[in-house]
Structures are given as structure tokens and as C-alpha cells.
Enzyme design. Sequence first.
Site, PDB file in Angstrom:
ATOM      1  N   ASP A  99       0.875  -1.160   0.000  1.00 16.98           N
ATOM      2  CA  ASP A  99       0.000   0.000   0.000  1.00 16.98           C
ATOM      3  C   ASP A  99       0.918   1.217   0.000  1.00 16.98           C
ATOM      4  O   ASP A  99       1.820   1.312   0.827  1.00 16.98           O
ATOM      5  CB  ASP A  99      -0.851  -0.011   1.279  1.00 16.98           C
ATOM      6  CG  ASP A  99      -2.250   0.511   1.044  1.00 16.98           C
ATOM      7  OD1 ASP A  99      -2.361   1.617   0.491  1.00 16.98           O
ATOM      8  OD2 ASP A  99      -3.212  -0.172   1.427  1.00 16.98           O
ATOM      9  N   ASP A 204      -3.043   4.670  -2.172  1.00 14.69           N
ATOM     10  CA  ASP A 204      -4.108   5.153  -1.295  1.00 14.69           C
ATOM     11  C   ASP A 204      -4.590   6.553  -1.700  1.00 14.69           C
ATOM     12  O   ASP A 204      -3.770   7.455  -1.904  1.00 14.69           O
ATOM     13  CB  ASP A 204      -3.535   5.206   0.131  1.00 14.69           C
ATOM     14  CG  ASP A 204      -4.582   5.474   1.181  1.00 14.69           C
ATOM     15  OD1 ASP A 204      -5.526   4.684   1.303  1.00 14.69           O
ATOM     16  OD2 ASP A 204      -4.452   6.502   1.892  1.00 14.69           O
ATOM     17  N   GLU A 258      -6.639   4.008  -5.608  1.00 11.51           N
ATOM     18  CA  GLU A 258      -7.914   4.108  -4.906  1.00 11.51           C
ATOM     19  C   GLU A 258      -8.457   5.521  -5.080  1.00 11.51           C
ATOM     20  O   GLU A 258      -7.709   6.486  -4.914  1.00 11.51           O
ATOM     21  CB  GLU A 258      -7.742   3.813  -3.413  1.00 11.51           C
ATOM     22  CG  GLU A 258      -9.072   3.823  -2.680  1.00 11.51           C
ATOM     23  CD  GLU A 258      -8.989   4.329  -1.244  1.00 11.51           C
ATOM     24  OE1 GLU A 258      -9.860   3.964  -0.451  1.00 11.51           O
ATOM     25  OE2 GLU A 258      -8.068   5.102  -0.923  1.00 11.51           O
ATOM     26  N   HIS A 328     -10.924  -3.342   4.039  1.00 14.91           N
ATOM     27  CA  HIS A 328     -10.816  -2.899   5.427  1.00 14.91           C
ATOM     28  C   HIS A 328     -11.611  -1.636   5.718  1.00 14.91           C
ATOM     29  O   HIS A 328     -11.620  -1.167   6.842  1.00 14.91           O
ATOM     30  CB  HIS A 328      -9.339  -2.660   5.741  1.00 14.91           C
ATOM     31  CG  HIS A 328      -8.783  -1.555   4.880  1.00 14.91           C
ATOM     32  ND1 HIS A 328      -8.670  -1.666   3.509  1.00 14.91           N
ATOM     33  CD2 HIS A 328      -8.365  -0.304   5.184  1.00 14.91           C
ATOM     34  CE1 HIS A 328      -8.193  -0.537   3.020  1.00 14.91           C
ATOM     35  NE2 HIS A 328      -7.994   0.305   4.015  1.00 14.91           N
ATOM     36  N   ASP A 329     -12.250  -1.051   4.709  1.00 17.56           N
ATOM     37  CA  ASP A 329     -12.969   0.209   4.892  1.00 17.56           C
ATOM     38  C   ASP A 329     -14.485   0.061   4.950  1.00 17.56           C
ATOM     39  O   ASP A 329     -15.187   1.065   5.061  1.00 17.56           O
ATOM     40  CB  ASP A 329     -12.628   1.175   3.747  1.00 17.56           C
ATOM     41  CG  ASP A 329     -11.223   1.733   3.873  1.00 17.56           C
ATOM     42  OD1 ASP A 329     -10.723   1.826   5.008  1.00 17.56           O
ATOM     43  OD2 ASP A 329     -10.631   2.095   2.831  1.00 17.56           O
TER      44      ASP A 329
HETATM   45  C1  GLC Z   1      -8.052   5.043   2.219  1.00 14.57           C
HETATM   46  C2  GLC Z   1      -7.816   3.829   3.088  1.00 14.57           C
HETATM   47  C3  GLC Z   1      -8.426   4.073   4.424  1.00 14.57           C
HETATM   48  C4  GLC Z   1      -7.758   5.269   5.046  1.00 14.57           C
HETATM   49  C5  GLC Z   1      -7.829   6.482   4.121  1.00 14.57           C
HETATM   50  C6  GLC Z   1      -6.872   7.542   4.558  1.00 14.57           C
HETATM   51  O1  GLC Z   1      -9.380   5.241   1.958  1.00 14.57           O
HETATM   52  O2  GLC Z   1      -8.311   2.681   2.465  1.00 14.57           O
HETATM   53  O3  GLC Z   1      -8.337   2.969   5.265  1.00 14.57           O
HETATM   54  O4  GLC Z   1      -8.362   5.573   6.256  1.00 14.57           O
HETATM   55  O5  GLC Z   1      -7.475   6.170   2.811  1.00 14.57           O
HETATM   56  O6  GLC Z   1      -5.550   7.099   4.371  1.00 14.57           O
END
Ligand code: GLC
Length: 563
Positions: A99, A204, A258, A328-329
Amino acid sequence: MARSDWYKTMVVYQIWPRSFCDGNGDGIGDLWGVLSKLDYIESLGVNAIWFSPLYPSPNADFGYDVSDYRSINPEYGDLEVFRQVLEGAHERGMRVFMDLVVNHTSDEHPWFQASRDRESPYRDYYFWRRGRRSRAGEEMLPNNWDSLFEGRAWEQDPESGEYYLHIFAKKQPDLNHDNPAVRQEVKDIMRFWLDMGVDGFREDVITFISKTPGLPSAKVKLPAATGMEFYADGPNIHEYLQEYRAVADEYDCMLLGEAPRLKPETALTYLESGELDLMFNFAHMEADCLMTDFLQRPFSLRKLKRAFSEWQEKIDGRAWNTLYLENHDHPRVISRYGSEDYRTESGKMLAACYMLQQGTAFVYQGQEIGMTNLRLPRADMYVDVMLKNNCRIASKFLPRSKVLTLAQRSCRDSARTPMQWSAEPYAGFSSVRPWFYVNENYHEVNVESEEADGDSLLNFYRSLIAFKRADQAAIWGSYTEHCRQSGNFYVYSREHEGERLLVICSFSGREQYFTAPAGFDLADGELIFKNYELNVAVDNSFTSRPYELRVYRFGPAEKEDAE
Ligand code: GLC
Ligand code: CA
């Protein structure tokens, strides 16, 4: 190096390290635990692993607040054991993705610590700004942007009196990618891991890294997201991503971005240019909420289908889709879109419903055994920073019991409970009390019991993953949605060189009457996946059982079959 497209035929397993497996008996998941489970991961049939952040972190956002990009969080191990995991994965034919969290660092990162000094060369690594003055002469924040996690997007440093920008939590100051020195750091970090042998990155919130110069205040206020138009897909985003791509191109690797609130048209600007190979979008995760999981609405299958089909239809043929239902979100998908009363049945249906679409499929730890949401008796027992913020805001106008229900249904913590390996104490995750609550259903829901049952969800995932990686129509086939008007069924077909797959998914908890779409004679098809025994002869119409799934395969289409 020529860019390869092996990412199109992979199935990826996501590990959230803190809760996967505790190898050294301190209650926290770690890389020794991962090492001991590599055979298990391989047995799923996946050929890649994506690790949520493994870097040292004060854990304000469990690793998404990085304090050192070139090392491993001592709670999880060290570079030595990471290398062993990498090697072990490669030996088993699995690639490994890290990541890359570079929209922000932790406020405990040495760059940020140094940047608190106005004279430091690191000052410009972040967005430090003076406050504004109101007409009445009062000090105001530099602009009106919201933090997505904690109130406003600015935090004042008592020493200099200036503020720093944080789109996420206070402990996650945003990096200034307009500064070439910051981009150089990112490239060096990428090289560090690629040189070690990792196969790429999941980047991310990567579409947030270019902020509009001047950081203007937003005219329109969005609920808890004011200002987003000035940092999502910002003015220099393509230039920066091309720079990062150029580094990746020196290696044989994959880049996945993402992107919250992404539209397919915008995704194509990243994918067709090759800046990214894959992108995570959130559209299909909003079938039971508005913009964020916390703002809940009744589940709408039509909304889910629209999101799925819009992405399939707009991306197919031009770029490549990314398929997931859990990470995980988000809370566990059986608890959201399926039913805990039909855990195995709805789990199988959900698995096929997304994985047989066109794109690269992801499976999140615990999804393959049908883990469900964690319901704690008090909202303050949850630990996630985003949930805490949502509860704080909601408590201002909702009764405590309502806030608790919202928390139980929406919290990211539900996806972060220790992995349920067995019916042993602490679900076999650890020999001591784990860092976080184990879901009490671990007595029944665990890897060991799923292994023992040939018909389990786990074994279903194994067959489905093997099929997804091998079947030409499942990989390359064009996508067509059927029965669009139905509020109970999600139905689509995939077609490739005469082979056709028809995927029939009931999202209803009751029996429903189903008629096959024109052009498909079910009696001619081979039923290759199902979640119930057939109790009637195959007919083009049938009464489906709760969350019933049927996947039929047809040979080359005959002329009269054409729609
Ligand atoms: C992304 C991650 C998440 C995190 C956010 C800030 O959405 O998947 O878990 O809290 O970014 O880094
Ligand atoms: Ca441990």
C-alpha cells in the site's frame, strides 16, 4: 520495460496485517503469522497478495498514517521477515503489492516534525498556511474545507500559529506533491520496494494528491466534504501520476489507484493514459447508504445493479475493471447486501455476483469464510477514527440508541476483527487476548470448520477463484445485463468466442419467481455454480429460494438463440 498485463488475470487476496494472524503471541497480527499462513492463502487459488500498510505508524488510522516509508512496523516484524514473506509468496506463484500511502504522512513522520519549523526545508513538504482575518478582525481558518475524518481540514500549530492541511485525520497531514522534492521522495520510496522485489502498489486516495493552487474556499458546502472539488482529480494529477508511472515502468509491476467518489468517465482518464492499471471505485458500495457507509438507507438492488453495470459497460473494451465487495474500509458484505440468516447461501451468491463480472477480482481476509459484522454494546467501544468522528457528529442530533445502530451497521471495525481460524480460544488468531474484539460467532464461523465441509463458503470460493482464473468467458467475456427492471434478481451474461455464462442472483430473502431472459434455454446450459440443490427439473422458469444463485454455461450460441 514493456508494460505487461498479467494483472488482468489475477485474483488478489487482501491482508489487513493487524488482524490476520498473530505469530509471536502478543495479540497483534504480524508477518510471522502471514508466513505461517502462506500455504492457506495459496490454497485459495489466488495469485497475488495486497498488504494494507505494514510501515511503522502511530496507528491513528492503523497504518494509513505512516511514520517511516522504508521499514516495517515493529509490531508486524522487520524487513527480514518481510523478505521471507515476499520470497515465500513468489515461490508459490503469488505476487505481492504494498500500500503506497502518500497523500499524507503521519504527523509523527520526521518530515512533518521538521516542517513545524518555518525555516526548515521540509516546511514546503506540507501545506502550512496563515489563518485568514474576518471583517470583524477575528482569526479564521485558511479556507473552509472539511476533513473527511475529523471536523475541519486545518489544525493550528501553537508554536508558529500557522495551520496545516489534513484532508483525513489531524494526525494525517497532507503532503505537498507540487513540491518536486516530495515527488522525488515518492519515487525513491517506490524504487526502494520495487528493488526489493514487490510487484506493485495500491495507491491510497491517490486522486487527492494535486490540490488547486491557492487552496480556494468552496462556494458550495458539501456535507462533511466541503472543498473536495479543489483536491479530487486536481489540476496536476495526471502529470504527477505520469512521473510515478515512469518509475514503475522501469520494473514489471502493477499500479492500482484508490479513488473515492470516482466516476467511470474520470477513471478512463487515468486508465487509458496508462497512469494506473486498475482503480478502486466506491459506486457499488453505496447501495445501502449515501456517499458514506454511516449515512444509511434501505438496501436497493436497483442502485447496486446500476453501479455494477455502469462500470462494466463504460470500462469494458477501453480499460480494465476492479472487482471487490469487501475491504478494510467497509462492514462485512453478508451483513449488508446478504443475510446473516442465510450466511452461506447469500455469501456464495455475493461471491459469484461480483467475481464473474469483467475485471480483476479482490477477496478480503475473512470474506472467504463469511465473517459478519461485529455488534458491540456501546459505540465508544469501537476504535476507528472515522467512526468516532461520525458518532460525535451524529450524537448532536440523534439519540444514543440510534447512533449505536448506525455504528454497528457501518463501522470499518467490523472488517478489522481478528481472522477466525478455528474454534480455539480467540478464534485461533492468537494465544493471548487479541488487540481487538473477536466476533463471537467464531465458534461456528472459522477456517477449520469451513475446511471440513465440502459445501462450505470457503470451498465455494476456491472453486470460483479457480474458474475465474481459467475460464475464458469469465476473464475476457463481454458483459450484458438482463432483467434490469427486476427488484429481486441481478442477472448478467458474459460472452467470449461462443462461450456464454449466465449469472442469476437472487437478492431476496424470500422465494421469488424467475424467468430466464430471452436467448437462454436453461435446459441447454450446464449448471456450474449453485448454492442450493435443485429440487425441480431445469426449466426456463423457476421459483428461486432465498439468495439463490445459479451460474449456467452454454457452448457456442446457435443462430436462433440470438436476441
Ligand atoms: C483510504 C484507506 C483508508 C484510510 C484512508 C486515509 O481510503 O483505504 O483505510 O483511512 O485512505 O488514508
Ligand atoms: Ca504479534
